[in-house]
Design a protein around this motif. Structure first.
Motif, PDB file in Angstrom:
ATOM      1  N   LYS A 107       0.853  -1.198   0.000  1.00  0.00           N
ATOM      2  CA  LYS A 107       0.000   0.000   0.000  1.00  0.00           C
ATOM      3  C   LYS A 107       0.884   1.243   0.000  1.00  0.00           C
ATOM      4  O   LYS A 107       0.432   2.343  -0.296  1.00  0.00           O
ATOM      5  CB  LYS A 107      -0.909   0.007   1.242  1.00  0.00           C
ATOM      6  N   ASN A 108       2.153   1.056   0.367  1.00  0.00           N
ATOM      7  CA  ASN A 108       3.111   2.158   0.358  1.00  0.00           C
ATOM      8  C   ASN A 108       3.663   2.330  -1.065  1.00  0.00           C
ATOM      9  O   ASN A 108       4.299   1.419  -1.596  1.00  0.00           O
ATOM     10  CB  ASN A 108       4.241   1.817   1.345  1.00  0.00           C
ATOM     11  N   SER A 150       6.224  -0.232  -3.193  1.00  0.00           N
ATOM     12  CA  SER A 150       5.795  -0.898  -4.433  1.00  0.00           C
ATOM     13  C   SER A 150       6.684  -0.482  -5.593  1.00  0.00           C
ATOM     14  O   SER A 150       7.030  -1.311  -6.442  1.00  0.00           O
ATOM     15  CB  SER A 150       4.340  -0.553  -4.744  1.00  0.00           C
ATOM     16  N   ALA A 151       7.058   0.801  -5.623  1.00  0.00           N
ATOM     17  CA  ALA A 151       7.900   1.292  -6.735  1.00  0.00           C
ATOM     18  C   ALA A 151       9.267   0.609  -6.716  1.00  0.00           C
ATOM     19  O   ALA A 151       9.777   0.197  -7.770  1.00  0.00           O
ATOM     20  CB  ALA A 151       8.063   2.806  -6.646  1.00  0.00           C
ATOM     21  N   ILE A 152       9.840   0.444  -5.512  1.00  0.00           N
ATOM     22  CA  ILE A 152      11.149  -0.239  -5.405  1.00  0.00           C
ATOM     23  C   ILE A 152      11.030  -1.654  -5.981  1.00  0.00           C
ATOM     24  O   ILE A 152      11.886  -2.124  -6.728  1.00  0.00           O
ATOM     25  CB  ILE A 152      11.626  -0.279  -3.932  1.00  0.00           C
ATOM     26  N   TYR A 153       9.926  -2.317  -5.642  1.00  0.00           N
ATOM     27  CA  TYR A 153       9.721  -3.681  -6.147  1.00  0.00           C
ATOM     28  C   TYR A 153       9.598  -3.688  -7.669  1.00  0.00           C
ATOM     29  O   TYR A 153      10.242  -4.481  -8.355  1.00  0.00           O
ATOM     30  CB  TYR A 153       8.466  -4.305  -5.500  1.00  0.00           C
ATOM     31  N   PHE A 160      12.038  -5.461 -10.415  1.00  0.00           N
ATOM     32  CA  PHE A 160      11.594  -6.547 -11.298  1.00  0.00           C
ATOM     33  C   PHE A 160      11.977  -6.287 -12.754  1.00  0.00           C
ATOM     34  O   PHE A 160      12.175  -7.232 -13.516  1.00  0.00           O
ATOM     35  CB  PHE A 160      10.084  -6.777 -11.170  1.00  0.00           C
ATOM     36  N   VAL A 161      12.080  -5.007 -13.122  1.00  0.00           N
ATOM     37  CA  VAL A 161      12.529  -4.685 -14.493  1.00  0.00           C
ATOM     38  C   VAL A 161      13.977  -5.173 -14.640  1.00  0.00           C
ATOM     39  O   VAL A 161      14.326  -5.868 -15.607  1.00  0.00           O
ATOM     40  CB  VAL A 161      12.429  -3.161 -14.770  1.00  0.00           C
ATOM     41  N   PHE A 162      14.806  -4.852 -13.642  1.00  0.00           N
ATOM     42  CA  PHE A 162      16.210  -5.275 -13.718  1.00  0.00           C
ATOM     43  C   PHE A 162      16.359  -6.793 -13.566  1.00  0.00           C
ATOM     44  O   PHE A 162      17.240  -7.397 -14.157  1.00  0.00           O
ATOM     45  CB  PHE A 162      17.049  -4.529 -12.672  1.00  0.00           C
ATOM     46  N   LEU A 163      15.460  -7.375 -12.771  1.00  0.00           N
ATOM     47  CA  LEU A 163      15.476  -8.836 -12.640  1.00  0.00           C
ATOM     48  C   LEU A 163      15.210  -9.463 -14.011  1.00  0.00           C
ATOM     49  O   LEU A 163      15.869 -10.432 -14.413  1.00  0.00           O
ATOM     50  CB  LEU A 163      14.405  -9.278 -11.626  1.00  0.00           C
ATOM     51  N   GLY A 164      14.261  -8.897 -14.740  1.00  0.00           N
ATOM     52  CA  GLY A 164      13.945  -9.389 -16.092  1.00  0.00           C
ATOM     53  C   GLY A 164      15.153  -9.283 -17.015  1.00  0.00           C
ATOM     54  O   GLY A 164      15.473 -10.236 -17.741  1.00  0.00           O
ATOM     55  N   PHE A 165      15.851  -8.152 -16.953  1.00  0.00           N
ATOM     56  CA  PHE A 165      17.049  -7.966 -17.799  1.00  0.00           C
ATOM     57  C   PHE A 165      18.101  -9.028 -17.457  1.00  0.00           C
ATOM     58  O   PHE A 165      18.733  -9.618 -18.323  1.00  0.00           O
ATOM     59  CB  PHE A 165      17.672  -6.581 -17.583  1.00  0.00           C
ATOM     60  N   HIS A 166      18.280  -9.235 -16.142  1.00  0.00           N
ATOM     61  CA  HIS A 166      19.294 -10.178 -15.662  1.00  0.00           C
ATOM     62  C   HIS A 166      18.949 -11.594 -16.145  1.00  0.00           C
ATOM     63  O   HIS A 166      19.794 -12.310 -16.672  1.00  0.00           O
ATOM     64  CB  HIS A 166      19.338 -10.120 -14.135  1.00  0.00           C
ATOM     65  N   PHE A 206       5.706 -11.365 -11.001  1.00  0.00           N
ATOM     66  CA  PHE A 206       5.968 -10.784  -9.674  1.00  0.00           C
ATOM     67  C   PHE A 206       5.382  -9.371  -9.587  1.00  0.00           C
ATOM     68  O   PHE A 206       4.865  -8.970  -8.545  1.00  0.00           O
ATOM     69  CB  PHE A 206       7.476 -10.729  -9.386  1.00  0.00           C
ATOM     70  N   ALA A 207       5.473  -8.613 -10.694  1.00  0.00           N
ATOM     71  CA  ALA A 207       5.017  -7.216 -10.680  1.00  0.00           C
ATOM     72  C   ALA A 207       3.504  -7.109 -10.435  1.00  0.00           C
ATOM     73  O   ALA A 207       3.041  -6.125  -9.854  1.00  0.00           O
ATOM     74  CB  ALA A 207       5.384  -6.534 -11.994  1.00  0.00           C
ATOM     75  N   ILE A 208       2.754  -8.132 -10.851  1.00  0.00           N
ATOM     76  CA  ILE A 208       1.293  -8.093 -10.677  1.00  0.00           C
ATOM     77  C   ILE A 208       0.937  -7.935  -9.185  1.00  0.00           C
ATOM     78  O   ILE A 208      -0.040  -7.272  -8.841  1.00  0.00           O
ATOM     79  CB  ILE A 208       0.652  -9.394 -11.244  1.00  0.00           C
ATOM     80  N   ILE A 209       1.768  -8.528  -8.294  1.00  0.00           N
ATOM     81  CA  ILE A 209       1.408  -8.561  -6.863  1.00  0.00           C
ATOM     82  C   ILE A 209       1.383  -7.172  -6.211  1.00  0.00           C
ATOM     83  O   ILE A 209       0.348  -6.772  -5.667  1.00  0.00           O
ATOM     84  CB  ILE A 209       2.298  -9.572  -6.105  1.00  0.00           C
ATOM     85  N   PRO A 210       2.487  -6.376  -6.310  1.00  0.00           N
ATOM     86  CA  PRO A 210       2.379  -5.014  -5.743  1.00  0.00           C
ATOM     87  C   PRO A 210       1.303  -4.170  -6.429  1.00  0.00           C
ATOM     88  O   PRO A 210       0.604  -3.406  -5.754  1.00  0.00           O
ATOM     89  CB  PRO A 210       3.772  -4.405  -5.971  1.00  0.00           C
ATOM     90  N   VAL A 211       1.148  -4.337  -7.751  1.00  0.00           N
ATOM     91  CA  VAL A 211       0.128  -3.562  -8.473  1.00  0.00           C
ATOM     92  C   VAL A 211      -1.265  -3.916  -7.942  1.00  0.00           C
ATOM     93  O   VAL A 211      -2.087  -3.042  -7.657  1.00  0.00           O
ATOM     94  CB  VAL A 211       0.218  -3.822 -10.007  1.00  0.00           C
ATOM     95  N   TYR A 212      -1.493  -5.211  -7.729  1.00  0.00           N
ATOM     96  CA  TYR A 212      -2.790  -5.681  -7.224  1.00  0.00           C
ATOM     97  C   TYR A 212      -3.082  -5.082  -5.840  1.00  0.00           C
ATOM     98  O   TYR A 212      -4.159  -4.531  -5.595  1.00  0.00           O
ATOM     99  CB  TYR A 212      -2.792  -7.209  -7.160  1.00  0.00           C
TER     100      TYR A 212
END
Ligand code: HEM
Length: 209
Positions: free
Chosen positions: A142-143, A147-150, A154-160, A198-204
């Protein structure tokens, strides 16, 4: 490094599958059942040691590789080489460091709570116990900053992962003119599925819960 990486990539599939249970509209019941099973299962407990050993080996070997490359050429090339290497492959160390920073934040906020090393966050302390990761996720995501840090991580995790997947096959000598392009496509699909999943979770939690 490749073997440890493959193990970590398998862990991510498993971890994502468990976490996606948070999206079931049952106030975290299915997810909490899964967590209960995982935290009480002796085989999973043993696997946890392998998991942390896998992370440690992967990180130490990554650092050694970086050091080795630096020792071989302390002064950078004047002109960057025009090679076949992808942008993702040239930034593996940098994306790896970002993932490590994410992981430290992530473990402090979830895993360390279960171990009792850090207090249960905010309201979850009043309404939940140290195994109630669903309430914790609700509070953290909710913060907007959290959520933004996550999401950025995840963008960098995808690149990696995009480069890691094909690189693991290459390191194990599984290179083939016919199959390597297929492996690259599977690697891209894997990287996108993991980071978007993974990104769906903070967005949800931020927008819809
Ligand atoms: C929205 C995304 C994520 C959520 C909601 C999430 C949730 C959780 C939760 C609740 C735990 C505690 C489980 C326990 O102690 O039993 C945990 C542990 C852990 N997470 Fe995540 N996680 C996410 C993404 C990630 C990512 C991307 C990585 C790796 C790059 C990761 C690596 C770990 C590790 C290594 C542990 C400790 C081992 C374990 O307990 O399984 N997590 N995560």
């Amino acid at each position: 490094m490749a073997l440890a990486g493959i193990f970590l990539m398998l862990f991510l599939i498993f971890h994502l599958a468990t976490n996606l249970l948070m999206l079931a509209r049952d106030d975290g019941e299915a997810f909490s059942e899964a967590v209960k099973f995982l935290t009480e299962n002796p085989v999973v407990k043993i696997m946890e040691y392998f998991l942390f050993a896998g992370f440690l080996i992967h990180i130490i070997l990554g650092l050694l590789l970086k050091l080795q490359n630096y020792m071989a050429r302390p002064v950078k090339y004047h002109k960057s080489l025009q090679t076949e290497t992808s942008t993702f492959s040239r930034f593996m160390f940098h994306t790896g460091v970002i993932i490590l920073i994410f992981l430290i934040i992530h473990l402090i906020n979830f895993f360390f709570v279960r171990l009792g090393w850090v207090p249960i966050p905010g309201e979850a302390g009043e309404v939940a116990n140290k195994h109630d990761f669903y309430s914790m996720a609700q509070i953290w995501f909710k913060n907007p900053w959290y959520s933004a840090i996550y999401l950025v991580s995840f963008v960098f995790l995808g690149f990696h992962l995009k480069h890691a997947f094909q690189s693991a096959f290459q390191s194990l000598g599984l290179n083939h003119t016919k199959y390597t392009p297929v492996i690259k496509v599977i690697g891209t699909i894997y990287a996108i599925a993991i980071s978007v999943g993974f990104a769906i979770i903070p967005v949800y939690f931020y927008f819809f819960h």
